[in-house]
Design a protein around this motif. Structure first.
Motif, short mmCIF file in Angstrom:
data_model
loop_
_atom_site.label_atom_id
_atom_site.label_comp_id
_atom_site.label_asym_id
_atom_site.label_seq_id
_atom_site.Cartn_x
_atom_site.Cartn_y
_atom_site.Cartn_z
N GLY A 192 57.31 12.41 88.47
CA GLY A 192 58.87 12.56 87.58
C GLY A 192 60.24 12.33 87.69
O GLY A 192 60.68 11.69 87.32
N LYS A 193 60.78 13.75 88.76
CA LYS A 193 62.12 13.83 88.93
C LYS A 193 61.98 13.34 89.94
O LYS A 193 61.69 13.49 91.14
N ASP A 207 64.20 12.82 100.84
CA ASP A 207 63.76 12.37 99.40
C ASP A 207 63.28 14.12 99.04
O ASP A 207 62.53 14.63 99.41
N ILE A 208 63.39 14.59 97.66
CA ILE A 208 62.99 15.65 96.51
C ILE A 208 62.54 14.67 95.23
O ILE A 208 62.94 14.51 94.76
N THR A 209 60.83 15.66 94.95
CA THR A 209 60.40 14.80 94.08
C THR A 209 60.20 16.68 93.19
O THR A 209 60.51 17.66 94.20
N ALA A 210 59.81 16.70 91.73
CA ALA A 210 59.44 17.17 91.68
C ALA A 210 58.73 17.31 89.42
O ALA A 210 58.58 15.63 89.26
#
Length: 86
Positions: free
Chosen positions: A38-39, A31-34
């Motif tokens: 929000g993304k 998993d990756i978030t930004a």
């Protein structure tokens, strides 16, 4: 080694209790978030890469006399660590 109770789930890894007292299982995710979550997306292989890098640095520190919680890798994205109280 079997995972039992989920103790923590963050952006990059999950920590589980194991059947061995005082040992935990850390599973690195793709998993990756930004933007503060929000993304969200998945980068295939990210978890395995992060696990490999973490194992390298923990092993390096141990070899140079600095104790860590790292015990061993069980597969490409999962490590066994000692349970610590911070």
């Amino acid at each position: 080694m079997n995972r039992s109770q989920l103790l923590y789930a963050g952006k990059a890894k999950s920590v589980y209790r194991s059947e061995v007292p005082e040992e935990l299982i850390v599973s690195f995710r793709d998993d990756i978030t930004a933007f503060d979550g929000g993304k969200k997306d998945i980068i295939v292989g990210k978890g395995a890469f992060n696990a490999r890098i973490s194992a390298f640095f923990f092993s390096y520190l141990e070899e140079h006399g600095i104790p860590t919680h790292f015990i061993r890798m069980t597969d490409e994205r999962t490590m066994v660590v000692r349970e610590l109280t911070m």
